[in-house]
Design an enzyme around this catalytic site. Structure first.
Site, short mmCIF file in Angstrom:
data_model
loop_
_atom_site.label_atom_id
_atom_site.label_comp_id
_atom_site.label_asym_id
_atom_site.label_seq_id
_atom_site.Cartn_x
_atom_site.Cartn_y
_atom_site.Cartn_z
N GLU A 58 -5.57 14.30 72.02
CA GLU A 58 -6.41 15.21 71.25
C GLU A 58 -5.97 15.18 69.79
OE1 GLU A 58 -6.81 19.30 72.57
OE2 GLU A 58 -8.04 19.80 70.81
N ASN A 113 -12.10 17.65 67.71
CA ASN A 113 -12.64 19.01 67.68
C ASN A 113 -13.72 19.16 66.61
OD1 ASN A 113 -10.83 20.74 69.53
ND2 ASN A 113 -9.36 19.53 68.35
N GLU A 145 -15.03 17.73 71.36
CA GLU A 145 -14.70 19.04 71.94
C GLU A 145 -15.35 20.15 71.13
OE1 GLU A 145 -10.55 19.83 72.59
OE2 GLU A 145 -10.24 17.99 73.71
N ASP A 175 -14.61 23.30 75.23
CA ASP A 175 -13.23 23.72 74.94
C ASP A 175 -13.02 25.20 75.24
OD1 ASP A 175 -10.67 23.38 74.03
OD2 ASP A 175 -11.22 22.89 71.97
N GLU A 232 -5.50 23.20 79.78
CA GLU A 232 -4.72 23.29 78.54
C GLU A 232 -3.45 24.08 78.76
OE1 GLU A 232 -7.42 25.50 75.88
OE2 GLU A 232 -7.90 23.54 75.02
P1 C2E Z 1 -7.62 23.88 70.45
O1 C2E Z 1 -8.69 22.87 70.25
O2 C2E Z 1 -7.75 24.80 71.60
O3 C2E Z 1 -6.26 23.04 70.49
C1 C2E Z 1 -5.18 23.34 71.32
C2 C2E Z 1 -4.15 24.15 70.60
O4 C2E Z 1 -3.18 24.60 71.54
C3 C2E Z 1 -3.37 23.36 69.55
O5 C2E Z 1 -3.02 24.25 68.48
C4 C2E Z 1 -2.12 22.94 70.32
O6 C2E Z 1 -1.01 22.68 69.50
C5 C2E Z 1 -1.90 24.16 71.17
N1 C2E Z 1 -1.17 23.83 72.40
C6 C2E Z 1 -1.24 22.71 73.12
N2 C2E Z 1 -0.45 22.78 74.22
C7 C2E Z 1 0.13 24.00 74.19
C8 C2E Z 1 1.07 24.67 75.06
O7 C2E Z 1 1.52 24.14 76.07
N3 C2E Z 1 1.43 25.92 74.70
C9 C2E Z 1 0.95 26.54 73.57
N4 C2E Z 1 1.38 27.75 73.30
N5 C2E Z 1 0.07 25.93 72.73
C10 C2E Z 1 -0.33 24.67 73.04
P2 C2E Z 1 -3.24 23.86 66.95
O8 C2E Z 1 -2.91 22.43 66.71
O9 C2E Z 1 -2.56 24.91 66.14
O10 C2E Z 1 -4.81 24.00 66.77
C11 C2E Z 1 -5.42 25.26 66.85
C12 C2E Z 1 -6.92 25.15 66.84
O11 C2E Z 1 -7.40 24.66 65.58
C13 C2E Z 1 -7.47 24.17 67.86
O12 C2E Z 1 -7.49 24.80 69.12
C14 C2E Z 1 -8.84 23.89 67.30
O13 C2E Z 1 -9.74 24.91 67.66
C15 C2E Z 1 -8.60 23.98 65.80
N6 C2E Z 1 -8.52 22.62 65.24
C16 C2E Z 1 -7.48 21.77 65.19
N7 C2E Z 1 -7.81 20.60 64.59
C17 C2E Z 1 -9.12 20.71 64.26
C18 C2E Z 1 -10.07 19.84 63.61
O14 C2E Z 1 -9.79 18.69 63.24
N8 C2E Z 1 -11.34 20.33 63.44
C19 C2E Z 1 -11.71 21.57 63.88
N9 C2E Z 1 -12.98 21.95 63.67
N10 C2E Z 1 -10.85 22.41 64.47
C20 C2E Z 1 -9.57 21.98 64.67
CA CA Z 2 -8.69 24.46 73.58
CA CA Z 3 -9.65 21.35 71.45
#
Ligand code: C2E
Ligand code: CA
Ligand code: CA
Ligand code: CA
Length: 275
Positions: A58, A113, A145, A175, A232
């Site tokens: 991802e 995403n 996603e 998602d 997830e």
């Molecule tokens: P998401 O799409 O639900 O991505 C999963 C988030 O959960 C990621 O946070 C990831 O680091 C975190 N995560 C994964 N495994 C675990 C785990 O085992 N435990 C816990 N506590 N957390 C875990 P991240 O990287 O901070 O991203 C947060 C959100 O930001 C993403 O949620 C997504 O909605 C958004 N995002 C990230 N990159 C992009 C992008 O390029 N474009 C858009 N539009 N949104 C993005």
């Molecule tokens: Ca997610």
């Molecule tokens: Ca996602």
């Protein structure tokens, strides 16, 4: 239907001026960050069960801030949306992902995403596809996603944007499933290939029997629609066992790997291929 941005400030009182300035400063910074290549893709492994091989990564945006270090999306995605920079940001990530994927095994896919707002933009799908074709990624290696709320704003528009992705051979994942309000009709009509069970359900395992029942119900729903399920937020071994027993086909979480920069992702693939 555009949301009201942060532009509707009515009163200025002492002290707010600096807050406004700070906001402007952040806007300037983000704009230049995008131009300077400070926004980069991190990759989090998605593994299949039961062998736990990596099948996809991802793409999660990070900001390599020159002063503040690596910033997470919580600090800048919303701002990018407000500034109408989210699509340029997505396209910039795709360009970098294409470069990184050149050294990956051919069968590894990527998940990208897309923000709710982007689904209300007919030009988005075209520009994503154009970027994908330009950089030469096989579209069938890409999964898009999106969250449930992104469908609801303008359902017909969302539907047509999604059908464009699908026509190119990309797959679609819903998602954070279980946290929004999508109807079963939408689920079926939009033909998602995959549901991603939100981490809030997994978090309560193994203690919560209720969470397990919910996962079981989601699993049954998904299989009756012919959709795959990815869980997830898997952090513990006991969680994997329970989830696997429910028939969930793949998972993602800190147990298998945290989001990592491209160099580390590459190293991971080389190790995996060596075994
Ligand atoms: P998401 O799409 O639900 O991505 C999963 C988030 O959960 C990621 O946070 C990831 O680091 C975190 N995560 C994964 N495994 C675990 C785990 O085992 N435990 C816990 N506590 N957390 C875990 P991240 O990287 O901070 O991203 C947060 C959100 O930001 C993403 O949620 C997504 O909605 C958004 N995002 C990230 N990159 C992009 C992008 O390029 N474009 C858009 N539009 N949104 C993005
Ligand atoms: Ca997610
Ligand atoms: Ca996602
Ligand atoms: Ca989320």
């Amino acid at each position: 239907a555009k949301k009201q941005g942060s532009g509707n400030i009515c009163f200025f009182e002492a002290g707010m001026e600096t807050a406004g300035e700070a906001q402007n400063q952040r806007r300037r910074e983000l704009r230049s960050a995008l131009k300077q290549g400070e926004i980069v893709p991190y990759y989090q492994p998605i593994v299949q069960f039961p062998d736990r091989r990596i099948v996809a990564m991802e793409v999660l945006a990070r900001w390599n801030h020159p002063k503040r270090g690596v910033l997470e999306p919580g600090e800048f995605i919303e701002l990018a949306e407000d500034m109408n920079l989210i699509t340029p940001l997505t396209l910039e990530l795709i360009r970098q992902v294409a470069v990184d994927m050149r050294t990956w095994p051919q069968d590894i896919r990527v998940s990208i995403n897309i923000s709710p707002r982007q689904l209300q933009d007919a030009a988005l799908a075209e520009s994503v596809i154009e970027a994908v074709e330009q950089v030469g990624i096989d579209p069938t290696r890409i999964e898009i996603e999106l969250t449930e709320d992104s469908i609801l704003d303008d359902y017909e528009m969302a539907k047509s944007v999604l059908s464009i992705f699908r026509m190119k051979g990309m797959t679609l994942a819903l998602d954070d499933f279980g946290t929004g309000y999508s109807s079963l009709r939408h689920l079926q009509e939009l033909r998602f290939d995959r549901i991603k069970i939100d981490r809030s359900f997994v978090k309560k395992l193994p203690a919560s029997g209720e969470s397990l029942k919910l996962i079981e119900a989601i699993m049954r729903l998904a299989s009756s629609f012919g959709m795959a399920i990815t869980s997830e937020g898997i952090e513990r071994h006991e969680q994997v066992m329970l989830i696997e027993q429910q028939g969930v086909s793949s998972g993602q979480g800190f147990l298998f790997g945290r989001p990592m920069p491209s160099g580390a992702a590459n190293a991971l693939f080389h190790r995996q291929m060596a075994v």
